[in-house]
Each structure stands twice: as C-alpha cells, then as structure tokens.
Design a protein around this motif. Structure first.
Motif, PDB file in Angstrom:
ATOM      1  N   CYS A   1       0.841  -1.210   0.000  1.00 50.78           N
ATOM      2  CA  CYS A   1       0.000   0.000   0.000  1.00 50.78           C
ATOM      3  C   CYS A   1       0.867   1.248   0.000  1.00 50.78           C
ATOM      4  O   CYS A   1       0.567   2.224  -0.691  1.00 50.78           O
ATOM      5  CB  CYS A   1      -0.916   0.019   1.229  1.00 50.78           C
ATOM      6  SG  CYS A   1      -2.159  -1.261   1.247  1.00 50.78           S
TER       7      CYS A   1
ATOM      8  N   ASP B   1      -1.368  -1.892  -6.585  1.00 44.16           N
ATOM      9  CA  ASP B   1      -2.821  -2.036  -6.624  1.00 44.16           C
ATOM     10  C   ASP B   1      -3.236  -3.329  -5.943  1.00 44.16           C
ATOM     11  O   ASP B   1      -2.415  -4.190  -5.645  1.00 44.16           O
ATOM     12  CB  ASP B   1      -3.338  -1.978  -8.060  1.00 44.16           C
ATOM     13  CG  ASP B   1      -2.766  -3.071  -8.942  1.00 44.16           C
ATOM     14  OD1 ASP B   1      -1.803  -3.733  -8.518  1.00 44.16           O
ATOM     15  OD2 ASP B   1      -3.274  -3.254 -10.051  1.00 44.16           O
ATOM     16  N   LEU B   2      -4.516  -3.449  -5.679  1.00 44.12           N
ATOM     17  CA  LEU B   2      -5.055  -4.589  -4.946  1.00 44.12           C
ATOM     18  C   LEU B   2      -4.777  -5.903  -5.671  1.00 44.12           C
ATOM     19  O   LEU B   2      -4.444  -6.905  -5.052  1.00 44.12           O
ATOM     20  CB  LEU B   2      -6.560  -4.400  -4.734  1.00 44.12           C
ATOM     21  CG  LEU B   2      -7.262  -5.385  -3.826  1.00 44.12           C
ATOM     22  CD1 LEU B   2      -6.671  -5.300  -2.423  1.00 44.12           C
ATOM     23  CD2 LEU B   2      -8.746  -5.099  -3.778  1.00 44.12           C
ATOM     24  N   GLU B   3      -4.892  -5.894  -6.994  1.00 44.11           N
ATOM     25  CA  GLU B   3      -4.667  -7.116  -7.758  1.00 44.11           C
ATOM     26  C   GLU B   3      -3.220  -7.586  -7.633  1.00 44.11           C
ATOM     27  O   GLU B   3      -2.942  -8.774  -7.614  1.00 44.11           O
ATOM     28  CB  GLU B   3      -5.020  -6.906  -9.240  1.00 44.11           C
ATOM     29  CG  GLU B   3      -6.502  -6.711  -9.497  1.00 44.11           C
ATOM     30  CD  GLU B   3      -6.971  -5.280  -9.245  1.00 44.11           C
ATOM     31  OE1 GLU B   3      -6.123  -4.360  -9.168  1.00 44.11           O
ATOM     32  OE2 GLU B   3      -8.182  -5.089  -9.098  1.00 44.11           O
TER      33      GLU B   3
ATOM     34  N   ILE C   1      -8.672  -0.349   1.653  1.00 43.33           N
ATOM     35  CA  ILE C   1      -9.413  -0.841   0.486  1.00 43.33           C
ATOM     36  C   ILE C   1     -10.613   0.062   0.191  1.00 43.33           C
ATOM     37  O   ILE C   1     -10.859   0.419  -0.963  1.00 43.33           O
ATOM     38  CB  ILE C   1      -9.854  -2.305   0.692  1.00 43.33           C
ATOM     39  CG1 ILE C   1      -8.630  -3.215   0.645  1.00 43.33           C
ATOM     40  CG2 ILE C   1     -10.869  -2.732  -0.364  1.00 43.33           C
ATOM     41  CD1 ILE C   1      -8.917  -4.667   0.935  1.00 43.33           C
ATOM     42  N   SER C   2     -11.349   0.441   1.214  1.00 43.44           N
ATOM     43  CA  SER C   2     -12.513   1.316   0.998  1.00 43.44           C
ATOM     44  C   SER C   2     -12.077   2.678   0.483  1.00 43.44           C
ATOM     45  O   SER C   2     -12.773   3.277  -0.338  1.00 43.44           O
ATOM     46  CB  SER C   2     -13.299   1.485   2.300  1.00 43.44           C
ATOM     47  OG  SER C   2     -13.844   0.260   2.701  1.00 43.44           O
TER      48      SER C   2
ATOM     49  N   THR D   1      -9.346   3.424  -1.346  1.00 45.43           N
ATOM     50  CA  THR D   1      -8.803   3.404  -2.703  1.00 45.43           C
ATOM     51  C   THR D   1      -9.771   2.837  -3.733  1.00 45.43           C
ATOM     52  O   THR D   1      -9.821   3.315  -4.858  1.00 45.43           O
ATOM     53  CB  THR D   1      -7.492   2.599  -2.760  1.00 45.43           C
ATOM     54  OG1 THR D   1      -7.690   1.325  -2.173  1.00 45.43           O
ATOM     55  CG2 THR D   1      -6.371   3.331  -2.084  1.00 45.43           C
ATOM     56  N   LEU D   2     -10.531   1.839  -3.356  1.00 42.73           N
ATOM     57  CA  LEU D   2     -11.406   1.174  -4.328  1.00 42.73           C
ATOM     58  C   LEU D   2     -12.896   1.367  -4.065  1.00 42.73           C
ATOM     59  O   LEU D   2     -13.720   0.920  -4.856  1.00 42.73           O
ATOM     60  CB  LEU D   2     -11.089  -0.320  -4.368  1.00 42.73           C
ATOM     61  CG  LEU D   2      -9.662  -0.700  -4.741  1.00 42.73           C
ATOM     62  CD1 LEU D   2      -9.452  -2.191  -4.599  1.00 42.73           C
ATOM     63  CD2 LEU D   2      -9.339  -0.258  -6.154  1.00 42.73           C
TER      64      LEU D   2
ATOM     65  N   ALA E   1     -15.802  -2.579  -2.804  1.00 43.70           N
ATOM     66  CA  ALA E   1     -14.666  -3.506  -2.917  1.00 43.70           C
ATOM     67  C   ALA E   1     -14.452  -4.241  -1.601  1.00 43.70           C
ATOM     68  O   ALA E   1     -14.142  -5.440  -1.596  1.00 43.70           O
ATOM     69  CB  ALA E   1     -13.399  -2.738  -3.303  1.00 43.70           C
ATOM     70  N   TRP E   2     -14.623  -3.559  -0.470  1.00 42.84           N
ATOM     71  CA  TRP E   2     -14.483  -4.224   0.831  1.00 42.84           C
ATOM     72  C   TRP E   2     -15.564  -5.279   1.004  1.00 42.84           C
ATOM     73  O   TRP E   2     -15.294  -6.391   1.462  1.00 42.84           O
ATOM     74  CB  TRP E   2     -14.537  -3.206   1.968  1.00 42.84           C
ATOM     75  CG  TRP E   2     -14.462  -3.859   3.313  1.00 42.84           C
ATOM     76  CD1 TRP E   2     -15.472  -3.986   4.206  1.00 42.84           C
ATOM     77  CD2 TRP E   2     -13.327  -4.508   3.894  1.00 42.84           C
ATOM     78  NE1 TRP E   2     -15.039  -4.671   5.320  1.00 42.84           N
ATOM     79  CE2 TRP E   2     -13.722  -5.001   5.155  1.00 42.84           C
ATOM     80  CE3 TRP E   2     -12.019  -4.720   3.479  1.00 42.84           C
ATOM     81  CZ2 TRP E   2     -12.853  -5.694   5.987  1.00 42.84           C
ATOM     82  CZ3 TRP E   2     -11.165  -5.413   4.320  1.00 42.84           C
ATOM     83  CH2 TRP E   2     -11.588  -5.880   5.560  1.00 42.84           C
TER      84      TRP E   2
END
Length: 156
Positions: A22, A27-29, A90-91, A93-94, A98-99
């Motif tokens: 982070c 990115d999350l992926e 996560i909340s 950024t996405l 997404a969460w």
C-alpha cells in the motif's frame, strides 16, 4: 493443528507485506497473493480460537484457561486492528463495495477451507477422543474384573 499464536504470526507477516505494498502504491490485484495469505491465516486463527474455546475433555483437565483466554483476547485485538486498517485502505482506494466484495470472497474461501481441511482435523480429533475413551473404558472394566477376582479369591 495450527495454534492461534502461529496463525497470528502468519497473518502479521502477510499484513506487513500488504501494508508495504500500500505504501509503495501497488494495486489490490498486485497484492492478491499477500491478501490470500492473510485470509488463510485469519481462517486458521478463527479455527484455532474455536478449538481453544471448546477444548476436548482430555485437554480441558490441564487448566491454564485464564492465561489462554487473555492471550486469545490480545490476539483478537491485533487481528481486529489489522482488519480495520485493511478495510480503511481498500474502501479508501477502491470504494466500500470492494471491501464488501472482499468479505464475500473471504466467506466463500473460509467455508471451502472448513469443509475440507478443518473437517479432516476435526475427524482426527474425534478419533483420538473415541480411542482414548475406549481405552479408559477397557482399563476400568479390567480393573473391575481384577477387583472382583481378588475379592472372590480372598473370600475362599
């Protein structure tokens, strides 16, 4: 069986990798492997905590329940702090959806793991409990027969 301390250590190492990712803007992926490790460690922790909360009868006789409860309480607080930080990131950024999607996937993975790996562990534990119970029953019945035999031979 994984104990809660080991699961917490695995979760913390995975969480540190996620936090580092982070900070450098991955990115999350790109952090899927780390998220997967963290999720598995969470599932292992929950299972181990459940095993401590409801120990088999032969382990419950050992005592030390207060220390285990305090340790479990502290570990759960650490887990919750990690989860809160992950949710915030996560909340942020996405988005909140997404969460929610991550929670849904986590529940599915946890259910699949419970059905396979944890079922095997629980079966092994049941077998040990039954074998120990049968062994104690045989010892008790044998002791009773020996006692009856000694009483009969003493009275003759």
């Amino acid at each position: 069986m994984v104990d809660p301390a080991t699961a917490l250590a695995l979760a913390s190492s995975a969480f540190q990798a996620i936090r580092k990712g982070c900070q450098i803007g991955r990115d999350l992926e790109g952090m899927g492997k780390d998220l997967s490790r963290w999720g598995k460690a969470m599932a292992d922790f929950d299972f181990a905590a459940k095993q401590i909360e409801k120990p088999p009868w032969y382990k419950a006789m050992g005592g030390g329940i207060e220390a285990q409860a305090m340790e479990l309480f502290v570990q759960r607080r650490q887990i919750q702090a990690q989860r809160d930080e992950l949710r915030t990131w996560i909340s942020g950024t996405l988005g909140p959806s997404a969460w929610n999607e991550l929670l849904k996937i986590e529940a599915e993975v946890r259910q699949a793991q419970k059905e396979h790996e944890y079922r095997r562990i629980e079966l092994k534990q049941k077998i040990i409990e039954w074998m120990l119970g049968i062994f104690l029953f045989i010892i008790s019945v044998s002791g009773l027969f020996v006692l009856v035999w000694l009483l009969r031979s003493a009275s003759q």
